[in-house]
Scaffold this active site. Structure first.
Site, PDB file in Angstrom:
ATOM      1  N   SER A   4       3.550 -13.712  -4.447  1.00  0.00           N
ATOM      2  CA  SER A   4       2.474 -14.268  -5.618  1.00  0.00           C
ATOM      3  C   SER A   4       2.964 -15.229  -6.487  1.00  0.00           C
ATOM      4  O   SER A   4       3.917 -15.118  -7.011  1.00  0.00           O
ATOM      5  CB  SER A   4       2.111 -13.133  -6.232  1.00  0.00           C
ATOM      6  OG  SER A   4       1.463 -11.903  -5.616  1.00  0.00           O
ATOM      7  N   GLU A  22       7.669  -2.469 -11.980  1.00  0.00           N
ATOM      8  CA  GLU A  22       6.660  -3.085 -11.127  1.00  0.00           C
ATOM      9  C   GLU A  22       5.542  -2.058 -10.991  1.00  0.00           C
ATOM     10  O   GLU A  22       4.482  -2.494 -11.088  1.00  0.00           O
ATOM     11  CB  GLU A  22       7.280  -3.607  -9.884  1.00  0.00           C
ATOM     12  CG  GLU A  22       6.253  -4.298  -9.164  1.00  0.00           C
ATOM     13  CD  GLU A  22       6.608  -5.067  -7.725  1.00  0.00           C
ATOM     14  OE1 GLU A  22       7.831  -5.215  -7.606  1.00  0.00           O
ATOM     15  OE2 GLU A  22       5.710  -5.301  -6.986  1.00  0.00           O
ATOM     16  N   GLY A  29      10.958 -11.863  -4.785  1.00  0.00           N
ATOM     17  CA  GLY A  29      11.195 -12.188  -3.540  1.00  0.00           C
ATOM     18  C   GLY A  29      11.759 -11.087  -2.837  1.00  0.00           C
ATOM     19  O   GLY A  29      12.845 -10.981  -2.488  1.00  0.00           O
ATOM     20  N   ASN A  89       0.290   2.947  -0.811  1.00  0.00           N
ATOM     21  CA  ASN A  89      -0.245   4.270  -1.443  1.00  0.00           C
ATOM     22  C   ASN A  89       0.561   5.216  -0.265  1.00  0.00           C
ATOM     23  O   ASN A  89       1.081   6.236  -0.803  1.00  0.00           O
ATOM     24  CB  ASN A  89      -1.714   4.472  -1.265  1.00  0.00           C
ATOM     25  CG  ASN A  89      -2.098   3.978  -2.680  1.00  0.00           C
ATOM     26  OD1 ASN A  89      -1.632   2.820  -3.215  1.00  0.00           O
ATOM     27  ND2 ASN A  89      -3.107   4.280  -3.090  1.00  0.00           N
ATOM     28  N   GLU A  90       0.642   4.980   0.978  1.00  0.00           N
ATOM     29  CA  GLU A  90       1.224   5.906   1.906  1.00  0.00           C
ATOM     30  C   GLU A  90       2.804   6.063   1.607  1.00  0.00           C
ATOM     31  O   GLU A  90       3.388   6.977   1.557  1.00  0.00           O
ATOM     32  CB  GLU A  90       0.999   5.338   3.407  1.00  0.00           C
ATOM     33  CG  GLU A  90      -0.380   5.529   3.886  1.00  0.00           C
ATOM     34  CD  GLU A  90      -1.245   4.390   3.191  1.00  0.00           C
ATOM     35  OE1 GLU A  90      -0.909   3.387   2.811  1.00  0.00           O
ATOM     36  OE2 GLU A  90      -2.555   4.610   3.423  1.00  0.00           O
ATOM     37  N   SER A  98       9.449  -8.856  -0.171  1.00  0.00           N
ATOM     38  CA  SER A  98       8.538  -8.924   1.096  1.00  0.00           C
ATOM     39  C   SER A  98       9.123  -9.808   2.228  1.00  0.00           C
ATOM     40  O   SER A  98       8.916 -10.909   1.916  1.00  0.00           O
ATOM     41  CB  SER A  98       7.130  -8.635   0.961  1.00  0.00           C
ATOM     42  OG  SER A  98       6.757  -7.610   0.199  1.00  0.00           O
TER      43      SER A  98
HETATM   44  C1  LIG Z   1      -2.073  -9.147  -3.487  1.00  0.00           C
HETATM   45  C2  LIG Z   1      -0.794  -8.739  -2.938  1.00  0.00           C
HETATM   46  C3  LIG Z   1       0.450  -9.428  -3.834  1.00  0.00           C
HETATM   47  C4  LIG Z   1       1.602  -9.405  -3.399  1.00  0.00           C
HETATM   48  N1  LIG Z   1       2.584  -9.759  -3.791  1.00  0.00           N
HETATM   49  C5  LIG Z   1       4.189  -9.920  -3.479  1.00  0.00           C
HETATM   50  C6  LIG Z   1       5.007 -10.676  -4.168  1.00  0.00           C
HETATM   51  O1  LIG Z   1       4.896 -11.375  -5.304  1.00  0.00           O
HETATM   52  N2  LIG Z   1       6.324 -10.502  -3.758  1.00  0.00           N
HETATM   53  C7  LIG Z   1       6.515  -9.468  -2.607  1.00  0.00           C
HETATM   54  O2  LIG Z   1       7.571  -9.352  -2.132  1.00  0.00           O
HETATM   55  N3  LIG Z   1       5.521  -8.978  -1.916  1.00  0.00           N
HETATM   56  C8  LIG Z   1       4.491  -9.047  -2.180  1.00  0.00           C
HETATM   57  N4  LIG Z   1       3.336  -8.370  -1.662  1.00  0.00           N
HETATM   58  C9  LIG Z   1       3.624  -7.802  -0.410  1.00  0.00           C
HETATM   59  C10 LIG Z   1       3.493  -6.092  -0.676  1.00  0.00           C
HETATM   60  O3  LIG Z   1       4.597  -5.657  -1.199  1.00  0.00           O
HETATM   61  C11 LIG Z   1       3.410  -5.673   0.685  1.00  0.00           C
HETATM   62  O4  LIG Z   1       2.434  -6.044   1.468  1.00  0.00           O
HETATM   63  C12 LIG Z   1       3.515  -4.027   0.882  1.00  0.00           C
HETATM   64  O5  LIG Z   1       4.731  -3.607   0.559  1.00  0.00           O
HETATM   65  C13 LIG Z   1       3.168  -3.548   2.300  1.00  0.00           C
HETATM   66  O6  LIG Z   1       4.054  -4.347   3.343  1.00  0.00           O
HETATM   67  P1  LIG Z   1       3.590  -4.922   4.584  1.00  0.00           P
HETATM   68  O7  LIG Z   1       2.338  -5.974   4.289  1.00  0.00           O
HETATM   69  O8  LIG Z   1       4.467  -5.379   5.455  1.00  0.00           O
HETATM   70  O9  LIG Z   1       2.881  -3.710   5.605  1.00  0.00           O
HETATM   71  P2  LIG Z   1       3.458  -2.487   6.214  1.00  0.00           P
HETATM   72  O10 LIG Z   1       4.727  -2.221   5.852  1.00  0.00           O
HETATM   73  O11 LIG Z   1       3.553  -3.245   7.794  1.00  0.00           O
HETATM   74  O12 LIG Z   1       2.627  -1.612   6.427  1.00  0.00           O
HETATM   75  C14 LIG Z   1       1.297  -1.399   7.159  1.00  0.00           C
HETATM   76  C15 LIG Z   1       0.378  -0.123   7.095  1.00  0.00           C
HETATM   77  O13 LIG Z   1       1.553   0.867   7.596  1.00  0.00           O
HETATM   78  C16 LIG Z   1       1.590   2.027   6.593  1.00  0.00           C
HETATM   79  N5  LIG Z   1       3.131   2.366   6.728  1.00  0.00           N
HETATM   80  C17 LIG Z   1       4.029   1.483   6.732  1.00  0.00           C
HETATM   81  N6  LIG Z   1       5.226   2.595   6.546  1.00  0.00           N
HETATM   82  C18 LIG Z   1       4.768   3.484   6.502  1.00  0.00           C
HETATM   83  C19 LIG Z   1       5.588   4.907   6.575  1.00  0.00           C
HETATM   84  N7  LIG Z   1       6.925   5.120   6.343  1.00  0.00           N
HETATM   85  N8  LIG Z   1       4.597   6.100   6.292  1.00  0.00           N
HETATM   86  C20 LIG Z   1       3.300   5.952   6.023  1.00  0.00           C
HETATM   87  N9  LIG Z   1       2.664   4.763   6.272  1.00  0.00           N
HETATM   88  C21 LIG Z   1       3.294   3.696   6.578  1.00  0.00           C
HETATM   89  C22 LIG Z   1       1.489   0.980   5.201  1.00  0.00           C
HETATM   90  O14 LIG Z   1       0.855   1.976   4.348  1.00  0.00           O
HETATM   91  C23 LIG Z   1       0.467   0.252   5.471  1.00  0.00           C
HETATM   92  O15 LIG Z   1      -0.759   0.808   5.555  1.00  0.00           O
HETATM   93  C24 LIG Z   1       1.875  -8.523  -2.121  1.00  0.00           C
HETATM   94  C25 LIG Z   1       0.754  -7.753  -1.337  1.00  0.00           C
HETATM   95  C26 LIG Z   1      -0.412  -7.971  -1.997  1.00  0.00           C
HETATM   96  C27 LIG Z   1      -1.427  -7.506  -1.065  1.00  0.00           C
END
Ligand SMILES: Cc1cc2nc3c(=O)[nH]c(=O)nc-3n(C[C@H](O)[C@H](O)[C@H](O)COP(=O)(O)OP(=O)(O)OC[C@H]3O[C@@H](n4cnc5c(N)ncnc54)[C@H](O)[C@@H]3O)c2cc1C
Length: 388
Positions: free
Chosen positions: A172, A257, A138, A374-375, A140
């Site tokens: 998830s 993780e 819990g 990865n970023e 994101s």
């Molecule tokens: C298959 C899958 C399962 C998941 N399961 C879970 C789960 O069970 N529980 C949970 O809590 N979360 C889960 N997540 C969420 C996941 O942790 C987030 O998607 C991830 O941390 C990115 O956050 P966001 O989607 O809000 O993207 P954003 O943070 O909005 O990022 C968007 C883009 O901007 C880039 N970016 C953002 N900030 C920076 C920076 N400072 N420097 C450079 N680039 C940057 C990112 O790299 C990305 O390309 C899951 C995601 C996926 C895809």
């Protein structure tokens, strides 16, 4: 001292698997072969997200292959991370359905051992080791993914506990799980120190006021959810660790993780199926050989992390390096399978290469996002190298 000599160590020294694990590996392989022969499940790509099979998890628990590092008094085996590593890599390599127990076994159990109370350990660890108690993550939120410190879920102090209000997203397995650790703001945001005032709560997902809404994939498959809490009561005894120390705790949880072999083995069943399809085909040695040698190098690095965990370290920097390299590698396996084999993906196939490819193609966009993009990981590496 040269500049190179001052660089921090990116990956810990190599770890050798102790001789004793050979017998364990043979036992796990024999079990998996028997399960396959009985037709209990079909190998898939990315099984640790999508392969939810509670019977299989309970069977692993019965054999002592879950919660392996949990001390015996809490239902585990008191084994080392290297023993766990062997079981984990065999399960992933076989494409076995491990999603039900994955999160609980990987990060919840070690976090409970580090931060949980005696009562919390007794309440959850035996079920995690038995493969009957399942957890989600819990962390994101809609506007707090990479920038996790921006979480807005509020924890308000009430008589005997806390009331949580907010929304988690991409959770998830929440529709099957019993609970997750909710990261929430327990004190007003302080712009000078955004990491302060966060806490972790063990939120049981059948609590009144919790709504779990599916977020289907494009295929219609249901793995993720949005989890909404509306004044959900969490008693004091389910606060994890220290109130206000949520950031430190969640960072430690993320080291577990991010550091495992699932960060480069999600597409391993596709790699082996691809090699089978290409048998005898000339001109592919260079690409396939390159993929196999890189896999070997990734495994050595990942084993080094398991060795460091055994000695009590929390190798966040090394985990970021291996996760970045490993998840890009997983995508390259998918690209190679598409380009070299020439068989189109078939999501309707029961099994075989075309089905493995279809699942891998559909899941690939998430490989470099989940668990921190990865970023973001490269930012962690840059900071670790003193570059930012
Ligand atoms: C298959 C899958 C399962 C998941 N399961 C879970 C789960 O069970 N529980 C949970 O809590 N979360 C889960 N997540 C969420 C996941 O942790 C987030 O998607 C991830 O941390 C990115 O956050 P966001 O989607 O809000 O993207 P954003 O943070 O909005 O990022 C968007 C883009 O901007 C880039 N970016 C953002 N900030 C920076 C920076 N400072 N420097 C450079 N680039 C940057 C990112 O790299 C990305 O390309 C899951 C995601 C996926 C895809």
């Amino acid at each position: 001292m040269t500049a190179a000599a001052r660089l921090p160590e990116l990956v810990p020294p190599p770890a050798e698997l102790p001789a004793r694990v050979a017998a364990l590996r043979a036992e796990v392989r024999a079990f998996l072969a028997a399960e396959r022969a009985a037709g209990s499940w079909t190998p898939r790509a990315d099984v640790w997200l999508s392969g939810w099979d509670e019977r299989f998890s309970a069977e692993l628990g019965r054999r002592g292959w879950l919660g392996m590092t949990i001390p015996v008094e809490y239902g585990g085996r008191g084994a080392s991370p290297l023993d766990r590593y062997v079981v984990t890599e065999e399960l992933l390599a076989a494409g076995a359905p491990v999603a039900a127990h994955w999160i609980a076994d990987r990060q919840i159990a070690p976090s409970l051992m580090r931060f949980g109370t005696e009562a919390q350990r007794r309440r959850y660890l035996p079920g995690i080791a038995a493969g009957t108690v399942f957890f989600g993550i819990g962390m994101s939120e809609p506007d707090a993914g990479s920038d996790l410190a921006a979480v807005r879920t509020r924890a308000d102090r009430v008589d005997g506990g806390w009331e949580l209000t907010g929304t988690k997203v991409w959770t998830s397995g929440a529709h099957h799980a019993h609970a997750f650790f909710a990261l929430a703001r327990s004190a007003p945001r302080d712009e000078a120190n955004r990491h302060a005032g966060l806490s972790q709560f063990i939120l049981e997902l059948d609590s009144p006021g919790v709504q779990i809404r599916p977020i289907p994939l494009l295929t219609g498959a249901h793995h993720f959810n949005e989890v909404v809490f509306d004044h959900v009561f969490v008693p004091d005894e389910l606060v994890l660790g220290e109130v206000g120390a949520g950031w430190r705790q969640v960072t430690s949880e993320l080291a577990f993780e991010r550091s495992g072999p699932e960060r480069f083995l999600s597409t391993f069943p596709l790699l082996t199926a691809m090699i089978g399809e290409l048998a005898g085909r000339p001109g592919v040695e260079r690409e396939v050989g390159g993929l196999v040698t890189r896999l070997w190098a990734l495994r050595r690095m990942s084993l080094a992390i398991a060795g460091a965990l055994e000695s009590g370290a929390a190798p966040e920097l090394a985990a970021a390096v291996v996760k970045d390299l490993g998840t890009r590698y997983e995508n390259e396996v998918v690209d190679a399978a598409r380009l070299l084999v020439g068989t189109p993906p078939d999501p309707g196939a029961a099994d075989g290469f075309a089905r493995l490819l279809a699942d891998a193609v559909l899941h690939a966009p998430g490989f470099t996002l989940r668990g921190g993009t990865n970023e973001v990981l490269r930012g962690i590496v840059a900071r670790g190298l003193g570059l930012r």
